[in-house]
Design an enzyme around this catalytic site. Structure first.
Site, mmCIF file in Angstrom:
data_model
loop_
_atom_site.group_PDB
_atom_site.id
_atom_site.type_symbol
_atom_site.label_atom_id
_atom_site.label_comp_id
_atom_site.label_asym_id
_atom_site.label_seq_id
_atom_site.Cartn_x
_atom_site.Cartn_y
_atom_site.Cartn_z
ATOM 1 C CD GLN A 117 -2.668 0.993 2.619
ATOM 2 O OE1 GLN A 117 -2.043 1.101 3.674
ATOM 3 N NE2 GLN A 117 -3.968 0.869 2.597
ATOM 4 N N GLY A 118 0.920 1.960 -1.118
ATOM 5 C CA GLY A 118 1.788 3.135 -1.232
ATOM 6 C C GLY A 118 1.066 4.411 -0.857
ATOM 7 C CB SER A 120 3.483 6.997 4.495
ATOM 8 O OG SER A 120 2.459 6.695 5.395
ATOM 9 C CB SER A 152 3.916 -3.109 5.156
ATOM 10 O OG SER A 152 3.872 -2.270 6.260
ATOM 11 C CD GLU A 233 -6.430 1.346 10.078
ATOM 12 O OE1 GLU A 233 -6.621 2.156 9.157
ATOM 13 O OE2 GLU A 233 -5.915 1.651 11.156
ATOM 14 C CD GLU A 346 0.628 12.112 19.976
ATOM 15 O OE1 GLU A 346 0.864 11.384 18.983
ATOM 16 O OE2 GLU A 346 0.923 11.780 21.130
#
Lengths: 362, 262
Positions: A117-118, A120, A152, A233, A346
């Site tokens: 999964q591209g 970030s 990953s 997810e 956060e």
């Protein structure tokens, strides 16, 4: 197929079919084991339940996937992190791919292919919508230039669900593609991580040509596609992670020479809270509710439970993390990432404050 | 089972009875009038979730925990049951007890008699739900204050440190609520009460900090909920004591129970 019937049948089948891992604990070993488990579960039908029939599944409620994941993880048949990746990849294809691309999904479920999964990028962590990997139209293809990070299993992947910028800044300028990882111009460089399992990689795109038919959804729909994986997810993936953590608390109880009741109690309370919460979330999903910002509560509960459990393990098994080659070290170190991946703790609290508590803007 | 429309209507009736109540005895009578005891006999889980959630939220008090315990012990409703070995109980009619942290609870002393496992579970679930209700009101009070209070030219709700405390409070309350919704036997009720107590104390800490000066006065309602949560946490097992007990049972059995399944 009813949940209880599925679980009973699956357990009986797993009791008869020995899929326990026989490998050296390396990432290559884990990947081979994952393919083996998927293949066997797919051929026996278990891996196909909960996925729609037009994508090679057998239909039935999505919750069956969580039940399967729990059994796989509880028996330590596959490493939970890499096992759950398909939960965020296959649904994207099923919702947004053309009928022609849908044919790839069974290969993923059956363990014939690994995908990545591209999302970030070096300059794009929490602020995903600022991504800058560029796709430019050129005839019947798009040409992609840029860089992804924290991808990953990219070094094992046959295909990549890739987010790119095809338009202006912000959410609306993003489009998604299914890219073959053997396309000329793609370079993968695994990242060495502190826990010693190099499952993440950097992926470089240098003038990579991708056929226009490989776009997922429409031009500019990439953000919607990226957000659509949230319910997957936050339901099936989370349930599997929870099952894994219970399994590790079992192990801790078996190994800890002298326990500390207060700490064990705290760790178990955290697990019980997220297990109850996650069950409610999955039943809401099964009823057809739209999952949204409230799943940030699940995310915070899960990350907190995970870190507390491994902190407890380190306290009750003195030296296990620091000396020798106990598996606790790798898992303890990996648990430090629980408040970082999938949206930092956060960011989750920001979402809760703004969307659930209506505290207005910062 | 009661249907959703009846439940909503009843909920409104209960809420206004609690808002108007002048005394524990008055509310006890008003609840009896509204059919609390019949509801408890008929659908105990729903009755307790509704009434104790609302008691927590409104900060009202009626000694109806006695009924929950008596019902679980299959004894006639309307009496008084000791909640601690020292005989402490929610009095009926419930005269204020000024020497206690929360005088409105009208604590009294009666003879101690050990509770059955069922009564303990039912009581813990009820108290847990009440604590979560009180926590939700503390959160609402802190939220209201954070939006209204301006410092450095903006509402304090705009500061991330403040927002994160309130977010953390909601997370704790929702985790406890989920556990209480799965509290169906002595073990799950114990876990639910422990999580509720922990969430109540988390809510108290963060909300008081956000309320700052005003939250330390007796002129603001916050202190009423803080007092209530401290006492309710202590009754039938505090978060601290129950957490230790839960850990001891894990240690003894060396088994981690999966108490909830999909």
């Amino acid at each position: 197929m009813h949940v209880d019937e599925f679980r009973t049948g699956l357990r009986a089948w797993l009791d008869e079919h020995d899929l326990r891992p026989v490998h050296d604990g390396s990432l290559d070993g884990h990947m081979a084991q994952l393919s083996r488990v998927r293949r066997a579960l797919f051929d026996a039908g278990w891996m196909r339940w909960g996925w729609p029939e037009h994508a090679g599944g057998l239909g039935g409620p999505v919750i069956l996937r969580a039940v399967l994941g729990e059994e796989v993880v509880a028996r330590d048949l596959a490493e939970p992190g890499i096992y759950t990746l398909i939960e965020v990849l296959a649904p994207t294809l099923i919702r947004y791919a053309s009928p022609e691309l849908l044919g790839f999904v069974p290969k993923l479920l059956a363990g014939e292919e690994t995908w990545c999964q591209g999302f970030s990028e070096p300059g794009t962590g929490s602020d995903l919508a600022s991504l800058s990997t560029r796709a430019v139209r050129d005839g019947d293809a798009w040409v992609i230039d840029g860089q992804k990070v924290w991808t990953s299993l990219a070094q094992y992947a046959r295909r990549c669900v890739l987010l790119t910028r095809t338009g202006g800044p912000g959410h609306r300028g993003i489009s998604a593609f299914l890219v073959d990882m053997d396309s000329p111009g793609i370079t993968v460089r695994p990242i060495e991580t502190m826990h010693g399992r190099d499952e993440f990689a950097e992926v470089f795109f240098d003038g990579v040509r991708v056929p226009a038919a490989r776009m997922l959804g429409a031009e500019g729909q990439g953000w919607e596609i990226a957000m659509s994986i949230l319910p997957d997810e936050r339901s099936s993936c989370f349930w599997q992670r929870i099952a894994y953590l219970y399994n590790r608390l079992d192990r801790l109880l078996a190994e800890a020479p002298a326990a500390s009741p207060r700490q064990l109690g705290e760790a178990f309370l955290d697990l019980h809270a997220i297990r109850c919460r996650s069950r409610l979330t999955q039943h809401r999903r099964t009823r057809g509710d739209r999952l949204g910002a409230e799943t940030s509560v699940d995310k915070v509960l899960l990350a907190t439970a995970e870190q507390r459990l491994f902190d407890t393990a380190r306290d009750l098994l003195p030296g296990a993390v620091e000396y020798g080659d106990s598996p606790w070290r790798e898992e303890y170190l990996y648990s430090r990432a629980a408040t970082i991946y999938g949206g930092t703790a956060e960011i989750q609290r920001n979402i809760i404050a703004k969307r659930l508590l209506s505290l207005g803007n910062e | 089972m009661i249907d959703a429309a009846d439940l909503a209507l009843l909920s409104e009736g209960l809420r206004s009875a609690m808002a108007e109540a002048r005394s524990a005895a008055g509310l006890d009578a008003a609840l009896a009038e509204l059919g609390w005891r019949e509801l408890l006999e008929e659908s105990p889980d729903e009755a307790v979730a509704l009434v104790f959630g609302l008691l927590g939220e409104t900060g009202a008090h009626a000694p109806v925990l006695n009924d929950v315990l008596l019902h679980a012990m299959k004894r006639p409703l309307g009496g008084v049951v000791a909640l601690r070995e020292d005989g402490l109980a929610f009095g009926r009619p419930g005269e204020p007890s000024p020497a206690d942290l929360d005088p409105a609870l009208g604590l009294c002393r009666v003879a101690w008699e050990p509770l059955t496992d069922e009564a303990l579970a039912a009581g813990r679930r009820a108290l847990g739900l009440q604590i979560v209700g009180a926590g939700r009101t503390m959160l609402a009070l802190a939220r209201e204050h954070a939006l209204a209070r301006t410092q450095f030219g903006r509402p304090v709700a705009a500061f991330q440190a403040v927002r994160h405390r309130l977010a953390e409070t909601l997370v704790a309350l929702e985790g406890a609520q989920a556990a209480l919704e799965h509290a169906t036997d002595p073990m799950t009720a114990k876990l639910g009460k422990a999580l509720a107590g922990r969430a109540g104390l988390t809510a108290m800490r963060h909300c008081q900090q956000v309320l700052a000066g005003i939250g330390f006065t007796a002129e603001h309602r916050f202190h009423l909920f803080a007092r209530r949560v401290l006492v309710l946490d202590d009754l039938l097992g505090s978060a601290s004591a129950l957490t230790r007990e839960i850990g001891e049972s894990l240690e003894a059995s060396r088994i981690v129970p999966r108490l909830v399944d999909l």
